[in-house]
Design a protein around this motif. Structure first.
Motif, PDB file in Angstrom:
ATOM      1  N   ILE A  98       0.843  -1.007  -0.135  1.00  0.00           N
ATOM      2  CA  ILE A  98      -0.025  -0.015  -0.181  1.00  0.00           C
ATOM      3  C   ILE A  98       0.821   1.190  -0.092  1.00  0.00           C
ATOM      4  O   ILE A  98       2.242   1.091   0.666  1.00  0.00           O
ATOM      5  CB  ILE A  98      -0.835   0.021   1.418  1.00  0.00           C
ATOM      6  CG1 ILE A  98      -0.291   0.044   2.529  1.00  0.00           C
ATOM      7  CG2 ILE A  98      -1.877  -1.152   1.135  1.00  0.00           C
ATOM      8  CD1 ILE A  98      -1.053   0.270   3.641  1.00  0.00           C
ATOM      9  N   PRO A  99       0.433   2.530  -0.645  1.00  0.00           N
ATOM     10  CA  PRO A  99       0.857   3.473  -0.884  1.00  0.00           C
ATOM     11  C   PRO A  99       1.399   4.096   0.601  1.00  0.00           C
ATOM     12  O   PRO A  99       0.293   3.879   1.432  1.00  0.00           O
ATOM     13  CB  PRO A  99       0.270   4.699  -1.525  1.00  0.00           C
ATOM     14  CG  PRO A  99      -0.675   3.573  -2.285  1.00  0.00           C
ATOM     15  CD  PRO A  99      -1.077   2.479  -1.481  1.00  0.00           C
ATOM     16  N   LEU A 103       1.166   7.233   1.324  1.00  0.00           N
ATOM     17  CA  LEU A 103       0.158   8.466   1.768  1.00  0.00           C
ATOM     18  C   LEU A 103      -1.096   7.949   2.379  1.00  0.00           C
ATOM     19  O   LEU A 103      -1.503   8.313   3.305  1.00  0.00           O
ATOM     20  CB  LEU A 103      -0.114   9.142   0.418  1.00  0.00           C
ATOM     21  CG  LEU A 103      -0.842  10.160   0.491  1.00  0.00           C
ATOM     22  CD1 LEU A 103      -0.562  11.265   1.555  1.00  0.00           C
ATOM     23  CD2 LEU A 103      -1.316  10.712  -0.868  1.00  0.00           C
ATOM     24  N   VAL A 104      -1.594   6.714   1.787  1.00  0.00           N
ATOM     25  CA  VAL A 104      -2.627   6.137   2.144  1.00  0.00           C
ATOM     26  C   VAL A 104      -2.511   5.588   3.632  1.00  0.00           C
ATOM     27  O   VAL A 104      -3.311   5.618   4.528  1.00  0.00           O
ATOM     28  CB  VAL A 104      -2.953   4.889   1.360  1.00  0.00           C
ATOM     29  CG1 VAL A 104      -4.151   4.033   2.131  1.00  0.00           C
ATOM     30  CG2 VAL A 104      -3.380   5.262  -0.177  1.00  0.00           C
ATOM     31  N   LEU A 137      -2.753   8.679   6.006  1.00  0.00           N
ATOM     32  CA  LEU A 137      -3.787   9.312   6.107  1.00  0.00           C
ATOM     33  C   LEU A 137      -4.731   8.315   6.936  1.00  0.00           C
ATOM     34  O   LEU A 137      -5.591   8.739   7.815  1.00  0.00           O
ATOM     35  CB  LEU A 137      -4.431   9.301   4.668  1.00  0.00           C
ATOM     36  CG  LEU A 137      -4.195  10.285   3.597  1.00  0.00           C
ATOM     37  CD1 LEU A 137      -4.685  10.256   2.430  1.00  0.00           C
ATOM     38  CD2 LEU A 137      -4.433  11.843   4.252  1.00  0.00           C
ATOM     39  N   PHE A 138      -4.681   7.001   6.789  1.00  0.00           N
ATOM     40  CA  PHE A 138      -5.161   5.826   7.628  1.00  0.00           C
ATOM     41  C   PHE A 138      -4.809   6.235   9.143  1.00  0.00           C
ATOM     42  O   PHE A 138      -5.843   6.008   9.819  1.00  0.00           O
ATOM     43  CB  PHE A 138      -4.816   4.388   7.017  1.00  0.00           C
ATOM     44  CG  PHE A 138      -5.345   3.357   7.583  1.00  0.00           C
ATOM     45  CD1 PHE A 138      -6.792   2.920   6.660  1.00  0.00           C
ATOM     46  CD2 PHE A 138      -5.312   2.728   8.527  1.00  0.00           C
ATOM     47  CE1 PHE A 138      -7.191   1.930   6.850  1.00  0.00           C
ATOM     48  CE2 PHE A 138      -6.250   1.617   9.029  1.00  0.00           C
ATOM     49  CZ  PHE A 138      -7.316   1.165   8.075  1.00  0.00           C
ATOM     50  N   TYR A 144      -6.563   9.813  10.306  1.00  0.00           N
ATOM     51  CA  TYR A 144      -7.795   9.928  10.108  1.00  0.00           C
ATOM     52  C   TYR A 144      -8.578   8.584  10.711  1.00  0.00           C
ATOM     53  O   TYR A 144      -9.745   8.718  11.395  1.00  0.00           O
ATOM     54  CB  TYR A 144      -8.453  10.246   8.994  1.00  0.00           C
ATOM     55  CG  TYR A 144      -7.927  11.612   8.397  1.00  0.00           C
ATOM     56  CD1 TYR A 144      -8.655  12.768   9.030  1.00  0.00           C
ATOM     57  CD2 TYR A 144      -7.115  11.804   7.399  1.00  0.00           C
ATOM     58  CE1 TYR A 144      -8.187  13.962   8.753  1.00  0.00           C
ATOM     59  CE2 TYR A 144      -6.944  13.015   6.808  1.00  0.00           C
ATOM     60  CZ  TYR A 144      -7.203  13.894   7.553  1.00  0.00           C
ATOM     61  OH  TYR A 144      -6.875  15.181   7.262  1.00  0.00           O
ATOM     62  N   LEU A 203       5.167  13.896   2.863  1.00  0.00           N
ATOM     63  CA  LEU A 203       4.114  13.445   3.064  1.00  0.00           C
ATOM     64  C   LEU A 203       3.131  13.755   3.958  1.00  0.00           C
ATOM     65  O   LEU A 203       1.741  14.082   4.057  1.00  0.00           O
ATOM     66  CB  LEU A 203       3.748  11.978   2.555  1.00  0.00           C
ATOM     67  CG  LEU A 203       4.413  11.640   1.337  1.00  0.00           C
ATOM     68  CD1 LEU A 203       4.103   9.925   1.257  1.00  0.00           C
ATOM     69  CD2 LEU A 203       3.891  12.144   0.470  1.00  0.00           C
TER      70      LEU A 203
END
Lengths: 226, 221
Positions: A72-73, A75-76, A79-80, A83, A169
């Motif tokens: 998985i990236p 950035l994801v 964010l995960f 948030y 990032l």
């Protein structure tokens, strides 16, 4: 267009005006990099040992972790962490969420580097250590790890460079690191190209220094190869 | 832990998410293709004995390797219009930055590949009278591609993951669309889990397909 003259209202003037916020952005970048690198190194080596020598279920868990993190990236993941975890009542400040995500991501890379390094230590070394009657822990700490350490240095430095670049990032979840503090300056004075160039140069300096440190460490430890 | 999962959000937005995924994949493939060409030229330039070719190539590779991709993306998207270069829309400028990024990494891969080709191959090609370009096209490049195929697939996977950065300049790929759906529905967990799973499965599929290709061409080694 580019204007590098020294009079007030020009780039150098604006950069001087912005020095303290840029410096604090640079500080955040360095701090988050160092914290993530330390976290990734400690957890990554532990996980690497698990990957190479663990019980089968531990190996499988570590392999699953590594494959998910590499699939998985970043950035994801950031964010995960920021948030997503908040929904479970785990509220982490943006900076720490970023450091944890970055460290967890790099952990997988360090673990793989470590496993590769351990596997490239000739099998005879382990056999010889066994033959002179060393326990598993002694074999690991006195024979395998020093040699593996030397072999994993180059990819380790690469991971360190990736972490420094990955801290950009964190700007997306609102951590005012170098990139975001530069962008805040741009919003004020519209010197977009100039401030991006300045930021680029700062990243170049950080990463170049880090790469040189890595190279020096490689030279210093070259006797550990065999 | 009093969060109630509501997967119907995903069902309603499925087409949007998969469409965005395909956009990301397309961007990655296009960037890799351009990056391969740039990388090959850069690798030859770096290996050239002519300083005016090898030094700029070296600078390009080091510059890209030591600066963050996000910075390059912002630089090309917000910076180029400052030089009155405005014919690129956001997707095109993203592809340009990803290609430049891939080009530097592919240059390193190809340089290592070119260096690892046994000298005897080239000697043999010379001996049967092939011209320099024929040597490159019929002997060196096929062997080099086979040797570097694992690194090429690694690069494709990381480029695919790097397409998530396009969200930063509002290119509607998976991460951006996921954030949009989050903003509209507040179903954060479901959306991020689905987006992660989509990335994971796609990256895994790419890896598997490329491993099959590698096995298919194992003979050229």
């Amino acid at each position: 267009m580019l204007d590098f003259s020294l009079a007030p209202g020009t780039f150098w003037f604006e950069a001087w005006q912005a020095r303290s916020s840029l410096a604090s952005g640079l500080g955040i970048t360095m701090l988050s990099s160092v914290l993530s690198i330390v976290m990734a190194s400690v957890c990554g080596i532990a996980m690497g040992v698990a990957l190479a020598y663990g019980w089968w279920w531990l190996r499988m868990l570590a392999r699953l972790y590594v494959d998910v993190m590499r699939g998985i990236p970043l950035l994801v993941l950031i964010l995960f962490t920021y948030y997503g975890l908040a929904l479970f009542g785990i509220n982490i400040a943006a900076f720490w969420a970023g450091v944890i995500a970055l460290g967890a991501f790099a952990t997988a890379h360090v673990a793989e580097n470590f496993r590769g390094a351990v596997e490239s230590v000739p099998a005879g070394q382990m056999e010889a250590a066994k033959a002179i009657g060393l326990t598993f822990r002694k074999r690991l700490f006195y024979v395998i790890l020093p040699q593996a350490f030397r072999r994993m240095l180059p990819p380790w430095v690469n991971t360190g460079l990736e972490i420094v670049k990955g801290t950009t990032l964190l700007s997306i979840i609102g951590v005012v690191e170098l990139l975001l503090s530069a962008q805040q300056q741009m919003a004020r004075n519209y010197m977009i190209v100039e401030f991006y160039l300045l930021t680029t140069v700062l990243y170049l300096i950080i990463n170049f220094t880090l790469a040189q440190l890595g190279a020096a460490l490689e030279r210093r430890t070259s006797y550990l190869r065999y | 832990m009093d969060y109630h999962f509501d997967w119907s959000v995903i069902a309603r937005n499925w087409d949007k998410l998969t469409g965005a995924l395909m956009l990301g994949l397309t961007l990655a493939v296009i960037s890799l293709a351009i990056g391969c060409i740039v990388g090959l030229l850069t690798a030859y330039a770096r290996l050239s004995p002519r300083k005016w070719l090898s030094v700029p190539a070296w600078l390009y590779v080091e510059f890209i390797r030591c600066t963050p991709l996000l910075l390059l993306i912002f630089f090309l998207y917000f910076g180029l219009p400052e030089f009155d270069i405005t014919f690129l829309d956001k997707t095109q400028s993203f592809v340009l930055s990803l290609s430049l990024y891939a080009g530097a990494y592919m240059a390193e891969v190809f340089r290592a590949g070119l260096a690892s080709i046994p000298k005897q191959y080239v000697e043999a090609a010379k001996a049967i009278g092939l011209r320099p370009w024929q040597r490159q096209v019929y002997v060196v490049l096929p062997v080099m591609f086979r040797i570097t195929l694992p690194s090429i697939s690694n690069n494709l996977i990381s480029l695919f993951k790097d397409t998530s950065l396009a969200a930063a300049i509002a290119v509607p790929e998976l991460t951006f669309v996921a954030r949009q759906i989050n903003a509209n529905t507040f179903r954060v967990m479901e959306v991020w889990l689905t987006a992660s799973a989509l990335y994971l499965v796609t990256a895994y599929l790419i890896a598997t397909v490329l491993r099959l290709v590698e096995r298919r061409y194992a003979s050229i080694r």
